[in-house]
Design an enzyme around this catalytic site. Structure first.
Site, PDB file in Angstrom:
ATOM      1  N   ALA A 122     -10.637   0.582   2.944  1.00 13.94           N
ATOM      2  CA  ALA A 122     -10.673  -0.509   1.965  1.00 13.94           C
ATOM      3  C   ALA A 122     -12.095  -0.919   1.582  1.00 13.94           C
ATOM      4  O   ALA A 122     -12.269  -1.883   0.840  1.00 13.94           O
ATOM      5  CB  ALA A 122      -9.933  -1.718   2.522  1.00 13.94           C
TER       6      ALA A 122
ATOM      7  N   ILE B 213       0.841  -1.204   0.000  1.00 10.53           N
ATOM      8  CA  ILE B 213       0.000   0.000   0.000  1.00 10.53           C
ATOM      9  C   ILE B 213       0.876   1.254   0.000  1.00 10.53           C
ATOM     10  O   ILE B 213       0.580   2.239  -0.677  1.00 10.53           O
ATOM     11  CB  ILE B 213      -0.965   0.000   1.200  1.00 10.53           C
ATOM     12  CG1 ILE B 213      -1.866  -1.230   1.153  1.00 10.53           C
ATOM     13  CG2 ILE B 213      -1.821   1.270   1.218  1.00 10.53           C
ATOM     14  CD1 ILE B 213      -2.704  -1.455   2.404  1.00 10.53           C
TER      15      ILE B 213
ATOM     16  N   ALA C 152      -3.217   2.285   9.143  1.00 13.19           N
ATOM     17  CA  ALA C 152      -2.695   0.950   9.484  1.00 13.19           C
ATOM     18  C   ALA C 152      -3.621   0.272  10.494  1.00 13.19           C
ATOM     19  O   ALA C 152      -4.613  -0.355  10.125  1.00 13.19           O
ATOM     20  CB  ALA C 152      -1.273   1.081  10.022  1.00 13.19           C
ATOM     21  N   ARG C 153      -3.322   0.409  11.740  1.00 13.58           N
ATOM     22  CA  ARG C 153      -4.160  -0.078  12.836  1.00 13.58           C
ATOM     23  C   ARG C 153      -4.068   0.943  13.956  1.00 13.58           C
ATOM     24  O   ARG C 153      -3.000   1.536  14.178  1.00 13.58           O
ATOM     25  CB  ARG C 153      -3.684  -1.443  13.354  1.00 13.58           C
ATOM     26  CG  ARG C 153      -3.968  -2.616  12.435  1.00 13.58           C
ATOM     27  CD  ARG C 153      -5.462  -2.958  12.358  1.00 13.58           C
ATOM     28  NE  ARG C 153      -5.744  -4.103  11.493  1.00 13.58           N
ATOM     29  CZ  ARG C 153      -6.062  -4.038  10.212  1.00 13.58           C
ATOM     30  NH1 ARG C 153      -6.149  -2.855   9.608  1.00 13.58           N
ATOM     31  NH2 ARG C 153      -6.331  -5.130   9.521  1.00 13.58           N
TER      32      ARG C 153
ATOM     33  N   HIS D 101     -12.853   3.348   9.767  1.00 11.04           N
ATOM     34  CA  HIS D 101     -12.180   2.179   9.179  1.00 11.04           C
ATOM     35  C   HIS D 101     -12.810   1.803   7.825  1.00 11.04           C
ATOM     36  O   HIS D 101     -13.265   0.674   7.632  1.00 11.04           O
ATOM     37  CB  HIS D 101     -12.219   0.983  10.146  1.00 11.04           C
ATOM     38  CG  HIS D 101     -11.110  -0.006   9.881  1.00 11.04           C
ATOM     39  ND1 HIS D 101     -10.513  -0.739  10.858  1.00 11.04           N
ATOM     40  CD2 HIS D 101     -10.504  -0.385   8.715  1.00 11.04           C
ATOM     41  CE1 HIS D 101      -9.581  -1.521  10.329  1.00 11.04           C
ATOM     42  NE2 HIS D 101      -9.567  -1.332   9.017  1.00 11.04           N
TER      43      HIS D 101
ATOM     44  N   GLU E   2     -11.701   0.346  18.519  1.00 12.57           N
ATOM     45  CA  GLU E   2     -12.706   0.484  17.457  1.00 12.57           C
ATOM     46  C   GLU E   2     -13.911  -0.356  17.817  1.00 12.57           C
ATOM     47  O   GLU E   2     -13.716  -1.500  18.250  1.00 12.57           O
ATOM     48  CB  GLU E   2     -12.150  -0.017  16.114  1.00 12.57           C
ATOM     49  CG  GLU E   2     -11.260   0.975  15.443  1.00 12.57           C
ATOM     50  CD  GLU E   2     -10.755   0.505  14.073  1.00 12.57           C
ATOM     51  OE1 GLU E   2     -11.423  -0.335  13.431  1.00 12.57           O
ATOM     52  OE2 GLU E   2      -9.706   0.969  13.668  1.00 12.57           O
TER      53      GLU E   2
END
Ligand SMILES: NC(=O)c1ccc[n+]([C@@H]2O[C@H](COP(=O)([O-])OP(=O)(O)OC[C@H]3O[C@@H](n4cnc5c(N)ncnc54)[C@H](OP(=O)(O)O)[C@@H]3O)[C@@H](O)[C@H]2O)c1
Length: 326
Positions: A292, A167, A241-242, A289, A270
């Site tokens: 994607a 990515i 990312a996270r 989130h 989250e």
């Protein structure tokens, strides 16, 4: 029945497997799907009742398992009952949520590549939105205010990509026309890419830092108080990312002081609970989130699942096998 039994989490993934000889496909949704991709933003999302679904008796025969896009306790607990399981193929790029539950001897493959375009697009959109003040202009529009003011810009900035993988490279390709200087960081230094040990020297030069590392024990809290303190005043942190790659308390402290800005697709935890400081902090732009969650990602994930099921059923090598830390 009698062929390779494949469990997929949604009808769109099953459609991609239609007509494959020697393959039996069952849709078993044990977690939340990617959502109605392509929907206009603002369309209500129907909550999944998947967690309440009973686990079919065929669980004991599953050889190839594709879990839901969003992790769920039911979706990982079921692994213990899959006595013939050989492959887990995620439709996510990150596998941090699944690794602790993977039975020994089972091959884990991720969806590296499927989400590059969507996620890289989100990163560039977030950067531009934050720097050009779109969140504030959007709030002014909602209030019916003609709130003229000058803004920052992306041109002439130094963009540091921390996690120069699939990515990260896609982000750089998309930035080609924006007149920026790109710096790249991966685990180990290589040609044109700095190593993570070089971060202390690179951070003070960056105007925008993009986090695109996998979530691993090494990257947990990577963007901690020391990392953030090295950034110049006004720098923008972009996290796709996270959430737990960032020390949230340290970020909140820096943004509260007005020293840093942030654009976040991922948070820790989250979903972000009501009343969390990130909701209302001026200088933070948040999305839930979604980087994607687009039709292109879904199509590419379906294509990857199809290629992998074909390869598995023919005894050919699989792609994206997770062999090491991620
Ligand atoms: N927000 C979203 O919706 C969304 C969508 C897709 C993906 N993601 C996240 O993005 C992550 C990256 O995806 P990808 O497909 O680009 O992965 P990838 O191709 O595997 O690339 C990961 C990169 O991170 C680097 N890295 C790993 N550990 C590191 C460390 N400790 N310090 C510095 N760099 C490190 C790797 O370095 P080396 O090259 O040296 O190994 C590699 O360059 C995923 O794991 C996922 O968590 C989020």
């Amino acid at each position: 029945m009698g062929g390779v039994l494949v469990w997929v989490p949604a009808a769109w993934a099953a459609a991609g497997l239609a007509g494959l000889p020697g393959v039996d496909v069952q849709v078993v949704a044990l977690g939340r799907d990617m959502g109605e991709t392509g929907a206009r933003v603002g369309t209500p999302v129907v909550a999944s009742s998947a967690a309440a679904n009973p686990v079919p008796a065929s669980v004991a025969d599953v050889e190839f398992y594709v879990p839901s896009f969003f992790p769920s306790p039911a979706g990982t607990a079921v692994l213990a009952d899959m006595k013939r399981l050989r492959v887990v193929q995620t439709i996510t790029a990150g596998v941090d949520w699944l690794r602790p539950h993977l039975p020994p001897g089972v091959t884990l493959c991720n969806a590296r590549g499927a989400h590059d375009a969507s996620t890289a697009e989100w990163v560039v959109a977030a950067m531009l939105s934050a720097l050009r003040g779109f969140p504030a202009f959007s709030a002014a529009q909602a209030a019916g205010e003609w709130a003229y003011q000058g803004t920052d810009q992306l041109a002439d900035k130094t963009v540091l990509i921390v996690g120069y993988g699939s990515i990260g490279a896609a982000v750089e390709r998309r930035l080609a026309g924006f007149e920026v200087t790109v710096r790249r960081v991966a685990r180990d230094a290589r040609d044109g890419v700095a190593g993570v040990a070089d971060l202390p020297a690179l951070l003070p030069e960056a105007d925008v830092v993009v986090l695109l590392v996998p979530y691993t024990p090494e990257t947990a809290g990577l963007a901690d108080a020391d990392f953030l303190a090295r950034l110049k005043d006004g720098a923008l942190l972009v996290n796709a990312a996270r959430g737990a790659v960032v020390d949230t308390a340290a970020l909140v402290a820096e943004v509260s002081r007005g020293r840093l800005r942030a654009a976040l697709d991922v948070t820790d935890p989250e979903p972000l609970p009501p009343g969390h400081p990130l909701w209302s902090l001026s200088g933070v732009f948040l999305t839930p989130h979604v980087a994607a969650s687009t039709p292109v990602s879904r199509q590419r994930a379906a294509g990857l699942v199809r290629d992998q099921v074909i390869a598995y059923s023919r005894g050919e090598p699989l792609r994206n096998v997770i062999g090491g830390a991620y």
